[in-house]
Design a protein around this motif. Structure first.
Motif, PDB file in Angstrom:
ATOM      1  N   PHE A  26     -37.528  57.890  13.131  1.00 30.99           N
ATOM      2  CA  PHE A  26     -38.884  58.436  13.143  1.00 30.99           C
ATOM      3  C   PHE A  26     -39.729  57.625  14.109  1.00 30.99           C
ATOM      4  N   GLN A  27     -40.339  58.277  15.061  1.00 33.04           N
ATOM      5  CA  GLN A  27     -41.168  57.609  16.051  1.00 33.04           C
ATOM      6  C   GLN A  27     -42.642  57.894  15.770  1.00 33.04           C
ATOM      7  N   ILE A  28     -43.431  56.880  15.662  1.00 31.31           N
ATOM      8  CA  ILE A  28     -44.870  57.050  15.489  1.00 31.31           C
ATOM      9  C   ILE A  28     -45.466  57.256  16.868  1.00 31.31           C
ATOM     10  N   SER A  29     -46.206  58.351  17.041  1.00 33.83           N
ATOM     11  CA  SER A  29     -46.741  58.654  18.364  1.00 33.83           C
ATOM     12  C   SER A  29     -47.826  57.664  18.773  1.00 33.83           C
ATOM     13  N   LYS A  30     -48.584  57.184  17.832  1.00 33.76           N
ATOM     14  CA  LYS A  30     -49.633  56.215  18.128  1.00 33.76           C
ATOM     15  C   LYS A  30     -49.456  55.019  17.194  1.00 33.76           C
ATOM     16  N   PRO A  31     -49.284  53.829  17.730  1.00 30.53           N
ATOM     17  CA  PRO A  31     -49.088  52.662  16.870  1.00 30.53           C
ATOM     18  C   PRO A  31     -50.290  52.445  15.953  1.00 30.53           C
ATOM     19  N   ILE A  32     -50.029  51.923  14.790  1.00 26.51           N
ATOM     20  CA  ILE A  32     -51.083  51.607  13.829  1.00 26.51           C
ATOM     21  C   ILE A  32     -51.434  50.139  14.000  1.00 26.51           C
ATOM     22  N   LEU A  33     -52.715  49.869  14.236  1.00 33.09           N
ATOM     23  CA  LEU A  33     -53.155  48.488  14.375  1.00 33.09           C
ATOM     24  C   LEU A  33     -53.164  47.808  13.010  1.00 33.09           C
ATOM     25  N   ALA A  34     -52.929  46.522  13.006  1.00 33.76           N
ATOM     26  CA  ALA A  34     -52.827  45.747  11.776  1.00 33.76           C
ATOM     27  C   ALA A  34     -54.148  45.721  11.007  1.00 33.76           C
ATOM     28  N   PHE A  35     -54.031  45.553   9.694  1.00 33.64           N
ATOM     29  CA  PHE A  35     -55.179  45.396   8.807  1.00 33.64           C
ATOM     30  C   PHE A  35     -55.436  43.904   8.588  1.00 33.64           C
ATOM     31  N   SER A  36     -56.524  43.585   7.909  1.00 33.19           N
ATOM     32  CA  SER A  36     -56.881  42.180   7.704  1.00 33.19           C
ATOM     33  C   SER A  36     -55.812  41.419   6.926  1.00 33.19           C
ATOM     34  N   ASP A  37     -55.167  42.060   5.960  1.00 33.65           N
ATOM     35  CA  ASP A  37     -54.137  41.338   5.211  1.00 33.65           C
ATOM     36  C   ASP A  37     -52.922  41.026   6.082  1.00 33.65           C
ATOM     37  N   ASP A  38     -52.618  41.885   7.046  1.00 34.51           N
ATOM     38  CA  ASP A  38     -51.527  41.593   7.984  1.00 34.51           C
ATOM     39  C   ASP A  38     -51.828  40.311   8.762  1.00 34.51           C
ATOM     40  N   TYR A  39     -53.064  40.218   9.240  1.00 33.08           N
ATOM     41  CA  TYR A  39     -53.481  39.014   9.958  1.00 33.08           C
ATOM     42  C   TYR A  39     -53.429  37.790   9.052  1.00 33.08           C
ATOM     43  N   ALA A  40     -54.035  37.893   7.874  1.00 34.28           N
ATOM     44  CA  ALA A  40     -54.142  36.735   6.983  1.00 34.28           C
ATOM     45  C   ALA A  40     -52.766  36.178   6.617  1.00 34.28           C
ATOM     46  N   PHE A  41     -51.851  37.062   6.230  1.00 32.77           N
ATOM     47  CA  PHE A  41     -50.529  36.586   5.815  1.00 32.77           C
ATOM     48  C   PHE A  41     -49.719  36.043   6.992  1.00 32.77           C
ATOM     49  N   LEU A  42     -49.854  36.636   8.177  1.00 31.37           N
ATOM     50  CA  LEU A  42     -49.136  36.112   9.334  1.00 31.37           C
ATOM     51  C   LEU A  42     -49.704  34.754   9.748  1.00 31.37           C
ATOM     52  N   ILE A  43     -51.002  34.611   9.728  1.00 32.99           N
ATOM     53  CA  ILE A  43     -51.610  33.308  10.051  1.00 32.99           C
ATOM     54  C   ILE A  43     -51.112  32.248   9.080  1.00 32.99           C
ATOM     55  N   GLN A  44     -51.092  32.585   7.797  1.00 32.43           N
ATOM     56  CA  GLN A  44     -50.595  31.649   6.783  1.00 32.43           C
ATOM     57  C   GLN A  44     -49.142  31.255   7.088  1.00 32.43           C
ATOM     58  N   ALA A  45     -48.322  32.225   7.422  1.00 35.89           N
ATOM     59  CA  ALA A  45     -46.915  31.949   7.728  1.00 35.89           C
ATOM     60  C   ALA A  45     -46.785  31.055   8.964  1.00 35.89           C
ATOM     61  N   LEU A  46     -47.593  31.321   9.978  1.00 37.75           N
ATOM     62  CA  LEU A  46     -47.541  30.499  11.193  1.00 37.75           C
ATOM     63  C   LEU A  46     -47.977  29.064  10.913  1.00 37.75           C
ATOM     64  N   LEU A  47     -48.994  28.886  10.086  1.00 41.55           N
ATOM     65  CA  LEU A  47     -49.423  27.532   9.720  1.00 41.55           C
ATOM     66  C   LEU A  47     -48.338  26.824   8.921  1.00 41.55           C
ATOM     67  N   ASP A  48     -47.699  27.543   8.004  1.00 34.25           N
ATOM     68  CA  ASP A  48     -46.590  26.954   7.238  1.00 34.25           C
ATOM     69  C   ASP A  48     -45.450  26.554   8.158  1.00 34.25           C
ATOM     70  N   LEU A  49     -45.116  27.426   9.096  1.00 36.57           N
ATOM     71  CA  LEU A  49     -44.020  27.133  10.021  1.00 36.57           C
ATOM     72  C   LEU A  49     -44.369  25.957  10.925  1.00 36.57           C
ATOM     73  N   TYR A  50     -45.613  25.892  11.371  1.00 36.51           N
ATOM     74  CA  TYR A  50     -46.037  24.741  12.177  1.00 36.51           C
ATOM     75  C   TYR A  50     -45.852  23.434  11.401  1.00 36.51           C
ATOM     76  N   GLU A  51     -46.196  23.456  10.122  1.00 35.28           N
ATOM     77  CA  GLU A  51     -46.044  22.248   9.307  1.00 35.28           C
ATOM     78  C   GLU A  51     -44.579  21.865   9.124  1.00 35.28           C
ATOM     79  N   ALA A  52     -43.676  22.832   9.286  1.00 27.03           N
ATOM     80  CA  ALA A  52     -42.250  22.554   9.139  1.00 27.03           C
ATOM     81  C   ALA A  52     -41.603  22.082  10.435  1.00 27.03           C
ATOM     82  N   ASP A  53     -42.017  22.691  11.575  1.00 27.26           N
ATOM     83  CA  ASP A  53     -41.316  22.361  12.827  1.00 27.26           C
ATOM     84  C   ASP A  53     -42.203  21.734  13.899  1.00 27.26           C
ATOM     85  N   PHE A  54     -43.502  21.674  13.660  1.00 27.85           N
ATOM     86  CA  PHE A  54     -44.473  21.081  14.591  1.00 27.85           C
ATOM     87  C   PHE A  54     -44.447  21.709  15.983  1.00 27.85           C
TER      88      PHE A  54
END
Length: 150
Positions: free
Chosen positions: A34-62
């Motif tokens: 299934f191909q979405i004709s127009k991509p869906i931009l992320a919502f605020s929770d997508d941003y918040a959880f990805l930022i949290q994951a990136l900060l966690d990963l930074y703390e693990a691998d610097f």
């Protein structure tokens, strides 16, 4: 595995205008995908959880690239989701989304933490890492404010 996941996200879930996308990925070589004709931009929770994951990963691998992307995403989130008029938190939907009748903000957690909970913690962490008092102030505004619904 987390480092591979970040590379995957950057490759497949960021558009050519450097915006985070909210979509499910499917191997493009499979038939009947299934191909979405127009991509869906992320919502605020997508941003918040990805930022949290990136900060966690930074703390693990610097790896500072994770920290830099987290900061960029936080700035994007602030620009497109933060309630600038009342300074009380993040809307669920993007400021440019014309399909939304009313922009809502969640003020409490459910089965999953809401974007405002995760984002306020991210802001405190970023404030500590970068020494940026504006991040800390924004987190304080979220803690002290009453989330509005418009």
């Amino acid at each position: 595995m987390a480092q591979k996941a970040v590379k995957f996200l950057k490759k497949y879930l960021v558009d050519d205008q450097d915006r985070l996308l909210r979509t499910a990925y499917s191997d493009e070589n499979r038939q009947n995908v299934f191909q979405i004709s127009k991509p869906i931009l992320a919502f605020s929770d997508d941003y918040a959880f990805l930022i949290q994951a990136l900060l966690d990963l930074y703390e693990a691998d610097f790896d500072e690239s994770h920290l830099k992307w987290a900061e960029k995403l936080q700035n994007d989130m602030d620009e497109h989701f933060f309630d600038k008029e009342h300074s009380v938190g993040y809307f669920n939907s993007r400021d440019s989304d014309s399909t939304v009748f009313a922009r809502l903000q969640e003020d409490q957690d459910g089965a999953e933490p809401c974007a405002n909970s995760v984002a306020s913690n991210n802001l405190l962490r970023l404030s500590d890492i970068f020494g940026d008092k504006e991040y800390r102030k924004k987190a304080g505004d979220i803690f002290n404010g009453k989330v509005m619904v418009f």
